[in-house]
Design a protein around this motif. Structure first.
Motif, short mmCIF file in Angstrom:
data_model
loop_
_atom_site.label_atom_id
_atom_site.label_comp_id
_atom_site.label_asym_id
_atom_site.label_seq_id
_atom_site.Cartn_x
_atom_site.Cartn_y
_atom_site.Cartn_z
N VAL A 118 74.20 1.11 57.84
CA VAL A 118 75.54 0.53 57.51
C VAL A 118 75.52 -0.86 58.33
O VAL A 118 75.95 -1.83 57.89
CB VAL A 118 76.61 1.20 57.86
CG1 VAL A 118 77.88 0.72 57.70
CG2 VAL A 118 76.73 2.49 57.03
N LEU A 119 75.01 -0.90 59.57
CA LEU A 119 75.41 -1.96 60.68
C LEU A 119 74.79 -3.32 60.22
O LEU A 119 75.30 -4.14 60.20
CB LEU A 119 74.59 -1.56 61.78
CG LEU A 119 75.45 -0.72 62.95
CD1 LEU A 119 74.81 -0.36 64.25
CD2 LEU A 119 76.86 -1.53 63.19
N PRO A 120 73.77 -3.23 59.29
CA PRO A 120 73.11 -4.64 58.96
C PRO A 120 74.15 -5.37 58.03
O PRO A 120 74.11 -6.74 57.81
CB PRO A 120 71.79 -4.42 58.09
CG PRO A 120 71.47 -3.13 58.97
CD PRO A 120 72.64 -2.16 59.02
N ARG A 153 72.98 7.67 60.90
CA ARG A 153 73.19 6.97 59.79
C ARG A 153 73.95 5.50 59.76
O ARG A 153 74.00 4.75 58.88
CB ARG A 153 74.35 8.03 59.12
CG ARG A 153 73.83 9.09 58.55
CD ARG A 153 74.73 9.97 57.89
NE ARG A 153 75.65 9.24 56.93
CZ ARG A 153 76.94 9.48 56.55
NH1 ARG A 153 77.60 10.33 57.14
NH2 ARG A 153 77.23 8.89 55.59
N LEU A 154 74.19 5.19 61.17
CA LEU A 154 74.79 3.67 61.28
C LEU A 154 73.63 2.75 60.94
O LEU A 154 74.00 1.61 60.61
CB LEU A 154 75.52 3.58 62.74
CG LEU A 154 76.62 4.14 63.03
CD1 LEU A 154 77.20 4.09 64.37
CD2 LEU A 154 77.84 3.24 62.06
N GLY A 174 83.45 2.46 55.77
CA GLY A 174 82.06 2.85 55.54
C GLY A 174 81.48 3.15 56.97
O GLY A 174 80.63 4.20 57.19
N ALA A 175 81.64 2.53 57.96
CA ALA A 175 80.94 2.48 59.33
C ALA A 175 81.71 3.77 59.88
O ALA A 175 80.83 4.61 60.47
CB ALA A 175 81.37 1.22 59.93
N LEU A 204 74.70 -1.60 73.34
CA LEU A 204 75.67 -0.83 72.51
C LEU A 204 75.32 -0.40 71.23
O LEU A 204 75.38 0.77 70.96
CB LEU A 204 77.04 -1.54 72.54
CG LEU A 204 78.15 -0.63 72.07
CD1 LEU A 204 79.57 -0.99 72.56
CD2 LEU A 204 78.35 -1.22 70.40
N LEU A 205 74.51 -1.36 70.39
CA LEU A 205 74.31 -1.03 69.09
C LEU A 205 73.10 -0.27 69.11
O LEU A 205 73.06 0.88 68.26
CB LEU A 205 73.94 -2.38 68.56
CG LEU A 205 75.37 -3.16 68.19
CD1 LEU A 205 74.82 -4.50 67.30
CD2 LEU A 205 76.19 -2.59 67.26
N THR A 206 72.06 -0.08 70.31
CA THR A 206 70.99 0.59 70.15
C THR A 206 71.62 2.08 70.50
O THR A 206 71.05 3.04 70.05
CB THR A 206 69.97 0.12 71.51
OG1 THR A 206 69.40 -1.16 70.97
CG2 THR A 206 69.03 1.11 71.52
#
Length: 78
Positions: free
Chosen positions: A43-45, A39-40, A9-10, A29-31
């Motif tokens: 999903v990321l949490p 859309r991430l 899904g990621a 990186l995540l920012t």
């Protein structure tokens, strides 16, 4: 530059299986990826993030020049 690999899904949310990201820390990186791929944020949490094969939640975790970052959503199965 970190190589980010997205799974399941990621990958769908990112719209790509992988990408190179220049960031000094996991938080940066995540920012970066959520800014470019909104859309991430949905999903990321729920994902596990592995830096160099080791799971971490520390946004201050440093990223080496050639590190692999894996983004793994929960998997169902049996």
């Amino acid at each position: 530059m970190a190589q980010v690999r997205y799974f399941a899904g990621a990958r769908d949310a990112a719209g790509t299986p992988s990408e190179a990201v220049d960031a000094p820390t996991l938080g940066a990186l995540l920012t970066d990826v959520t800014t470019r791929r909104p859309r991430l944020t949905e999903v990321l949490p729920r994902c596990s993030v592995l830096v160099g094969g080791v799971r971490t939640t520390d946004p201050a975790a440093p990223l080496g020049a050639d590190v692999t970052v894996d983004v793994l959503p929960p998997f169902a199965g049996g």
